[in-house]
Design an enzyme around this catalytic site. Structure first.
Site, mmCIF file in Angstrom:
data_model
loop_
_atom_site.group_PDB
_atom_site.id
_atom_site.type_symbol
_atom_site.label_atom_id
_atom_site.label_comp_id
_atom_site.label_asym_id
_atom_site.label_seq_id
_atom_site.Cartn_x
_atom_site.Cartn_y
_atom_site.Cartn_z
ATOM 1 C CE LYS A 150 11.627 13.088 -30.205
ATOM 2 N NZ LYS A 150 12.807 12.559 -30.865
ATOM 3 C CD GLU A 183 15.400 12.048 -39.644
ATOM 4 O OE1 GLU A 183 15.406 12.997 -38.846
ATOM 5 O OE2 GLU A 183 14.418 11.306 -39.806
HETATM 6 N N1 PLP Z 1 15.785 13.049 -36.334
HETATM 7 C C1 PLP Z 1 15.470 11.941 -35.661
HETATM 8 C C2 PLP Z 1 15.124 10.703 -36.407
HETATM 9 C C3 PLP Z 1 15.471 11.939 -34.259
HETATM 10 O O1 PLP Z 1 15.155 10.813 -33.584
HETATM 11 C C4 PLP Z 1 15.823 13.132 -33.583
HETATM 12 C C5 PLP Z 1 15.842 13.186 -32.120
HETATM 13 O O2 PLP Z 1 15.610 12.219 -31.444
HETATM 14 C C6 PLP Z 1 16.162 14.267 -34.330
HETATM 15 C C7 PLP Z 1 16.123 14.198 -35.709
HETATM 16 C C8 PLP Z 1 16.551 15.553 -33.657
HETATM 17 O O3 PLP Z 1 15.451 16.141 -33.043
HETATM 18 P P1 PLP Z 1 15.627 17.119 -31.787
HETATM 19 O O4 PLP Z 1 16.564 18.194 -32.222
HETATM 20 O O5 PLP Z 1 14.257 17.623 -31.533
HETATM 21 O O6 PLP Z 1 16.172 16.290 -30.676
#
Ligand code: PLP
Length: 288
Positions: A150, A183
């Protein structure tokens, strides 16, 4: 009114919080972040967010000098100093490798991470899209190959979301070279097939391991719903019964159109509805 934000141990009015132009997060996107949802003034899935932050820092070999207790205190203090009008919102937190003379070569020995965090007002539970859903287009995924970390390297995702808006959609699903959906730009993607199986791509370097995704899979198990963690194509998505996305900032949001094809009856599907309700209930019970 100015928010009170947190930066490197102190709480300041937002306009007084400053970071060096030599910060590596700014110069190289050499930084990681977390976004935690707040419902009823409580943090959703906080320990899981801290664990993922730790993993992101480890992957990039950024010094991790922050334990869960310290990070929880920051989040609680920010909530107290910036009460949400609706008791709902987000807390954004970023850790950068730190500030040093600009150099591609990383030298961790004399650099200390910068950490900052702030609140964002946002309605999470009673949103317009909870019933009406989102329109999605698909875009080729041109991000780097470590989408499982992230990082704040978010330019491609931001451009893709903007392109979706320019084309009259709400967001984009990013597809790999074989037309499988990785995603969304800032969320995980799911479809529900004709046999009521929930399908979402298995974890790999192609997608972020969403914290909301993790909890949803546990909730689905409790509801005795079958989850298949495997890649799925655009064609499968278009012919699905239901589709939805998940993230801390949307929780679960139904998808009602993919590339102009209506999914189901064009409204939130029954399984997405039950999943969303149960997800919110269980998350609130587990919140801290
Ligand atoms: N995928 C991406 C690319 C993201 O940036 C995020 C959240 O910002 C998610 C998935 C979902 O992650 P989370 O459920 O931890 O917010």
């Amino acid at each position: 009114m100015e928010r009170i934000v947190f930066i490197n141990g102190v709480y300041l009015e937002e306009n007084n919080a400053k970071i060096s132009i030599f910060d590596r997060g700014l110069l190289f996107s050499d930084s990681v972040y977390e976004v935690t949802a707040v419902i009823d003034n409580k943090l959703i899935d906080f320990p899981a967010h801290v664990l993922r932050l730790k993993k992101s820092l480890n992957e990039l070999k950024i010094k991790n000098t922050f334990d869960e207790k310290y990070l929880l205190e920051i989040h609680r203090n920010l909530l107290n100093k910036n009460p949400f009008s609706n008791k709902e919102g987000l807390i954004y937190m970023q850790v950068t490798r730190g500030s040093t003379e600009r150099d591609f070569l990383i030298n961790n020995s004399n650099i200390e991470p910068n950490i900052f965090a702030f609140t964002q007002e946002k309605i999470l539970t009673e949103t317009i899209y909870k019933d009406n859903g989102l329109k999605i287009i698909t875009i080729e995924d041109l991000r780097w190959q470590r989408k499982d970390i992230k990082t704040t390297q978010l330019l491609f995702a931001s451009l893709a979301k903007t392109e979706a808006h320019e084309k009259g959609a709400d967001d984009a699903w990013l597809i790999d070279e074989e037309k499988y959906i990785n995603e969304g730009t800032s969320n995980n993607a799911y479809i529900i097939d004709n046999d009521n199986n929930i399908i979402t791509r298995n974890l790999s370097n192609k997608l972020l391991p969403g914290i909301t995704r993790q909890t949803i899979l546990e909730v689905a198990k409790k509801l005795k719903l079958t989850v298949n963690e495997r890649p799925f194509t655009i064609d499968e998505a278009i012919s699905a019964n239901e589709a939805f996305i998940s993230s801390a900032s949307t929780l679960i949001a139904p998808v009602v159109k993919i590339n102009n094809n209506i999914i189901g009856n064009g409204k939130i599907g029954p399984i997405t509805g039950i999943l969303r309700e149960t997800y919110i209930k269980i998350s609130k019970n587990q919140s801290i």
